[in-house]
Design a protein around this motif. Structure first.
Motif, PDB file in Angstrom:
ATOM      1  N   TYR A  21     106.436  -4.524 -20.009  1.00 33.88           N
ATOM      2  CA  TYR A  21     105.576  -4.956 -18.980  1.00 33.88           C
ATOM      3  C   TYR A  21     105.841  -4.408 -17.526  1.00 33.88           C
ATOM      4  CZ  TYR A  21     103.601  -7.842 -15.284  1.00 33.88           C
ATOM      5  OH  TYR A  21     102.786  -8.147 -14.204  1.00 33.88           O
ATOM      6  N   ASP A  22     104.996  -4.040 -16.673  1.00 30.13           N
ATOM      7  CA  ASP A  22     105.097  -3.640 -15.441  1.00 30.13           C
ATOM      8  C   ASP A  22     103.763  -4.139 -14.677  1.00 30.13           C
ATOM      9  OD1 ASP A  22     106.329  -2.239 -13.201  1.00 30.13           O
ATOM     10  OD2 ASP A  22     104.708  -0.712 -13.388  1.00 30.13           O
ATOM     11  N   PHE A  23     104.093  -4.543 -13.329  1.00 29.53           N
ATOM     12  CA  PHE A  23     102.895  -5.270 -12.551  1.00 29.53           C
ATOM     13  C   PHE A  23     101.820  -4.061 -12.158  1.00 29.53           C
ATOM     14  CE2 PHE A  23     100.970  -6.275  -8.467  1.00 29.53           C
ATOM     15  CZ  PHE A  23     100.516  -7.643  -8.921  1.00 29.53           C
ATOM     16  N   PRO A  24     100.701  -4.336 -12.407  1.00 28.73           N
ATOM     17  CA  PRO A  24      99.729  -3.164 -11.994  1.00 28.73           C
ATOM     18  C   PRO A  24      99.623  -3.213 -10.303  1.00 28.73           C
ATOM     19  CG  PRO A  24      98.809  -4.985 -13.687  1.00 28.73           C
ATOM     20  CD  PRO A  24     100.105  -5.448 -13.223  1.00 28.73           C
ATOM     21  N   ASP A  25      99.824  -2.041 -10.115  1.00 29.72           N
ATOM     22  CA  ASP A  25      99.842  -1.693  -8.471  1.00 29.72           C
ATOM     23  C   ASP A  25      98.522  -2.276  -7.853  1.00 29.72           C
ATOM     24  OD1 ASP A  25     102.584  -1.231  -7.786  1.00 29.72           O
ATOM     25  OD2 ASP A  25     102.461   0.688  -8.597  1.00 29.72           O
ATOM     26  N   ALA A  26      97.337  -1.734  -8.684  1.00 28.71           N
ATOM     27  CA  ALA A  26      95.911  -2.033  -8.155  1.00 28.71           C
ATOM     28  C   ALA A  26      95.821  -3.561  -7.663  1.00 28.71           C
ATOM     29  CB  ALA A  26      95.208  -1.794  -9.117  1.00 28.71           C
ATOM     30  N   LEU A  27      96.505  -4.563  -8.349  1.00 29.53           N
ATOM     31  CA  LEU A  27      96.243  -5.889  -8.003  1.00 29.53           C
ATOM     32  C   LEU A  27      97.018  -6.234  -6.501  1.00 29.53           C
ATOM     33  CD1 LEU A  27      97.197  -7.608 -11.587  1.00 29.53           C
ATOM     34  CD2 LEU A  27      94.990  -6.894 -10.457  1.00 29.53           C
ATOM     35  N   ILE A  28      97.630  -5.432  -5.883  1.00 28.77           N
ATOM     36  CA  ILE A  28      98.238  -5.833  -4.621  1.00 28.77           C
ATOM     37  C   ILE A  28      97.022  -6.171  -3.720  1.00 28.77           C
ATOM     38  CG2 ILE A  28      99.283  -5.049  -2.624  1.00 28.77           C
ATOM     39  CD1 ILE A  28     101.434  -3.543  -4.604  1.00 28.77           C
ATOM     40  N   ALA A  29      96.122  -5.116  -3.558  1.00 27.23           N
ATOM     41  CA  ALA A  29      94.946  -5.224  -2.445  1.00 27.23           C
ATOM     42  C   ALA A  29      94.062  -6.361  -3.093  1.00 27.23           C
ATOM     43  CB  ALA A  29      94.082  -3.982  -2.843  1.00 27.23           C
ATOM     44  N   VAL A  30      93.843  -6.598  -4.507  1.00 27.02           N
ATOM     45  CA  VAL A  30      93.164  -7.880  -4.696  1.00 27.02           C
ATOM     46  C   VAL A  30      93.498  -9.060  -4.298  1.00 27.02           C
ATOM     47  CG1 VAL A  30      91.710  -8.964  -6.746  1.00 27.02           C
ATOM     48  CG2 VAL A  30      92.300  -6.233  -6.570  1.00 27.02           C
ATOM     49  N   GLY A  31      94.851  -9.144  -4.816  1.00 27.75           N
ATOM     50  CA  GLY A  31      95.471 -10.578  -4.405  1.00 27.75           C
ATOM     51  C   GLY A  31      95.475 -10.738  -2.741  1.00 27.75           C
ATOM     52  N   ALA A  32      95.903  -9.843  -2.120  1.00 22.05           N
ATOM     53  CA  ALA A  32      95.929  -9.776  -0.740  1.00 22.05           C
ATOM     54  C   ALA A  32      94.530 -10.069   0.118  1.00 22.05           C
ATOM     55  CB  ALA A  32      96.653  -8.654  -0.237  1.00 22.05           C
ATOM     56  N   ARG A  33      93.554  -9.517  -0.614  1.00 23.62           N
ATOM     57  CA  ARG A  33      92.138  -9.903   0.066  1.00 23.62           C
ATOM     58  C   ARG A  33      91.979 -11.263  -0.018  1.00 23.62           C
ATOM     59  NH1 ARG A  33      88.895  -6.544  -3.208  1.00 23.62           N
ATOM     60  NH2 ARG A  33      87.178  -7.699  -2.664  1.00 23.62           N
ATOM     61  N   ALA A  34      92.196 -11.767  -1.413  1.00 17.47           N
ATOM     62  CA  ALA A  34      91.859 -13.163  -1.732  1.00 17.47           C
ATOM     63  C   ALA A  34      92.532 -14.112  -0.535  1.00 17.47           C
ATOM     64  CB  ALA A  34      92.067 -13.458  -3.023  1.00 17.47           C
ATOM     65  N   PHE A  35      94.049 -13.870  -0.543  1.00 23.66           N
ATOM     66  CA  PHE A  35      94.570 -14.818   0.449  1.00 23.66           C
ATOM     67  C   PHE A  35      94.221 -14.509   1.942  1.00 23.66           C
ATOM     68  CE2 PHE A  35      98.265 -15.006  -3.152  1.00 23.66           C
ATOM     69  CZ  PHE A  35      97.852 -16.147  -3.727  1.00 23.66           C
ATOM     70  N   MET A  36      94.192 -13.257   2.108  1.00 24.53           N
ATOM     71  CA  MET A  36      93.871 -13.136   3.611  1.00 24.53           C
ATOM     72  C   MET A  36      92.427 -14.005   3.945  1.00 24.53           C
ATOM     73  SD  MET A  36      95.113 -12.092   6.397  1.00 24.53           S
ATOM     74  CE  MET A  36      96.206 -10.789   6.339  1.00 24.53           C
ATOM     75  N   ARG A  37      91.597 -13.657   3.019  1.00 27.53           N
ATOM     76  CA  ARG A  37      90.310 -14.477   3.347  1.00 27.53           C
ATOM     77  C   ARG A  37      90.308 -15.851   3.230  1.00 27.53           C
ATOM     78  NH1 ARG A  37      85.700 -13.026   5.641  1.00 27.53           N
ATOM     79  NH2 ARG A  37      85.679 -11.247   4.292  1.00 27.53           N
ATOM     80  N   THR A  38      91.325 -16.381   2.524  1.00 20.45           N
ATOM     81  CA  THR A  38      91.292 -17.837   2.679  1.00 20.45           C
ATOM     82  C   THR A  38      92.134 -18.412   3.679  1.00 20.45           C
ATOM     83  OG1 THR A  38      91.926 -17.857   0.255  1.00 20.45           O
ATOM     84  CG2 THR A  38      92.857 -19.848   1.406  1.00 20.45           C
ATOM     85  N   ILE A  39      93.135 -17.592   4.252  1.00 21.13           N
ATOM     86  CA  ILE A  39      93.662 -17.722   5.524  1.00 21.13           C
ATOM     87  C   ILE A  39      92.803 -17.571   6.735  1.00 21.13           C
ATOM     88  CG2 ILE A  39      95.475 -16.845   7.285  1.00 21.13           C
ATOM     89  CD1 ILE A  39      97.203 -15.679   4.751  1.00 21.13           C
ATOM     90  N   ARG A  40      91.992 -16.778   6.650  1.00 22.25           N
ATOM     91  CA  ARG A  40      91.031 -16.824   7.938  1.00 22.25           C
ATOM     92  C   ARG A  40      89.968 -17.843   7.912  1.00 22.25           C
ATOM     93  NH1 ARG A  40      94.190 -13.843  11.092  1.00 22.25           N
ATOM     94  NH2 ARG A  40      94.593 -11.681  10.467  1.00 22.25           N
ATOM     95  N   ASN A  41      89.441 -18.176   6.791  1.00 21.60           N
ATOM     96  CA  ASN A  41      88.545 -19.255   6.583  1.00 21.60           C
ATOM     97  C   ASN A  41      89.105 -20.677   7.178  1.00 21.60           C
ATOM     98  OD1 ASN A  41      86.606 -17.758   5.423  1.00 21.60           O
ATOM     99  ND2 ASN A  41      87.001 -18.353   3.415  1.00 21.60           N
ATOM    100  N   LEU A  42      90.272 -20.783   6.994  1.00 22.21           N
ATOM    101  CA  LEU A  42      91.190 -21.940   7.418  1.00 22.21           C
ATOM    102  C   LEU A  42      91.454 -21.993   8.787  1.00 22.21           C
ATOM    103  CD1 LEU A  42      92.767 -22.888   3.922  1.00 22.21           C
ATOM    104  CD2 LEU A  42      91.191 -24.384   5.079  1.00 22.21           C
ATOM    105  N   LEU A  43      92.082 -20.789   9.044  1.00 22.79           N
ATOM    106  CA  LEU A  43      92.798 -20.404  10.507  1.00 22.79           C
ATOM    107  C   LEU A  43      92.105 -19.733  11.671  1.00 22.79           C
ATOM    108  CD1 LEU A  43      96.239 -20.239   9.224  1.00 22.79           C
ATOM    109  CD2 LEU A  43      95.014 -22.350   9.778  1.00 22.79           C
ATOM    110  N   GLY A  44      91.154 -18.808  11.128  1.00 17.32           N
ATOM    111  CA  GLY A  44      90.369 -18.155  11.976  1.00 17.32           C
ATOM    112  C   GLY A  44      91.088 -16.655  12.250  1.00 17.32           C
TER     113      GLY A  44
END
Length: 384
Positions: A361-384
């Motif tokens: 197994y190895d973590f797919p590097d393409a997921l870094i951007a996808v996961g970060a986008r989901a979390f950052m949008r969550t942060i911005r929605n809640l905190l601005g």
């Protein structure tokens, strides 16, 4: 994406460096040091270290009052030899980042970079790098640490990569997502004797034979609902590997698994009753201990709503995970749900990707951007 290509490349390099030097649960000294050094250039308002062991948290403070949003990743690796020809394969014999915690950590480092460019307007964003997830000890240690009181969140979010789902696709559901489990270690003690005169001793042979069958029978298996139980015998040892000795000691290791903590309590009671019954019948002393204790993991509806909103706004493919969730495997993230609404989503690593804990197994590097986008949008929605 809130980061440019060069910044993402830098974080990919960081992820691969972590992959080369895995550390096991409770031993994440160098991993924590590496993360702390990298965070300093991301200029958080505070870094809390030695949290629940080798954990740490980076705090990004808004200018106005507001909620605290915590995003959690894990630091530890597994005691499994990596079998890979990758240039960034593990350099530590018998250890490997074969669950993707290096990738989860990299996602939080991407968030740190983005938050250093633009802090939240209100409240706090906290990036938690948790130790010792693989043995179930880390979340409990973090929550018990007095320093956690200063970080207490209003929401906690996490993710786990998920081989078997299409790359970048998210499964997300309310309610149970991971089972409770624990390792049960049974020791039966009698008296050894010469193999020609077993009647002179007190052998645990018959108790072991009955327990192997009856413990396993406690596990109904089947559908993952409130009645789900599973008992898997993972190790058994009877006496010494010799032909001249009738054994006087035995061990049985078994993993108990249920969907809920309440059902786990009932399963533990039933399993312990069997041990005491057969030990007493055989004139044996018995002891029972537990390791790798994981509580149930359930997603709070209000936390799921925030993640679904973010996924939709970022146009990240997602569904309710009907075919994959809840899952038999365990995760110690569930304990965070006791202090704040929490939710974990499962991010597809590819339908044919090697499975978690597999030696290739190895973590797919393409997921870094996808996961970060989901979390950052969550942060911005809640905190601005």
């Amino acid at each position: 994406m809130f980061l440019n290509g060069g910044e993402l490349d830098e974080i990919t390099v960081f992820r691969r460096e972590l992959h080369r030097r895995p550390e096991l649960s409770g031993q994440e000294v160098e991993t924590a040091r590496t993360v702390t050094q990298a965070l300093r250039s991301r200029e958080p308002d505070a870094i809390v270290t030695n949290l629940g062991g080798h954990g740490l948290a980076a705090v990004y403070q808004g200018t106005a009052d507001g909620p605290t949003v915590m995003i959690r990743a894990e630091l530890d690796a597994l005691p499994i030899e990596e079998l890979s020809s990758l240039p960034h394969r593990s350099e530590i014999l018998g250890k490997g980042h074969l669950c993707g915690h290096d990738g989860h950590t990299a996602i939080l480092m991407a968030l740190a970079k983005g938050l250093s460019h633009r802090r939240p307007a209100r409240g706090r964003a906290i990036l938690l790098f948790q130790p010792a997830e693989e043995n179930g000890a880390g979340a409990a240690a973090v929550l018990a640490d007095p320093k956690f009181e200063t970080l207490k969140p209003d929401f906690v979010f996490s993710l786990h990569n998920f081989p078997g789902l299409p790359l970048g696709h998210v499964a997300l559901v309310e309610g149970p997502v991971n089972c409770a489990s624990r390792g049960m270690k049974i020791v039966l003690s009698g008296k050894t004797s010469h193999a020609s005169c077993p009647e002179d001793g007190i052998p645990p042979t018959f108790a072991v034979a009955r327990l192997l069958e009856e413990l396993t029978a406690l596990g109904a298996g089947g559908r993952l609902d409130a009645d789900f139980t599973l008992v898997t015998v993972t190790h058994a040892r009877l006496g010494e590997p010799a032909f001249g000795i009738s054994p006087g000691r035995a061990e049985i290791w078994a993993t108990l698994r249920t969907l809920t903590d309440a059902q786990m309590a009932a399963l533990v009671e039933s399993a312990e009753a069997l041990v005491h019954k057969h030990a007493e019948a055989g004139g044996l002393a018995s002891s029972i201990s537990y390791e790798d204790i994981f509580h149930q993991c359930s997603n709070a509806p209000e936390a799921v709503d925030e993640l679904r909103r973010a996924l939709a706004e970022e146009e990240i493919s997602h569904d309710k995970g009907a075919s994959t969730l809840p899952m038999n495997a365990s995760e110690d993230f569930g304990l965070f749900g006791r202090v704040a609404p929490s939710a974990m989503f499962f991010l597809g690593a590819g339908e044919n990707h090697p499975r978690l804990h597999n030696p290739d197994y190895d973590f797919p590097d393409a997921l870094i951007a996808v996961g970060a986008r989901a979390f950052m949008r969550t942060i911005r929605n809640l905190l601005g």
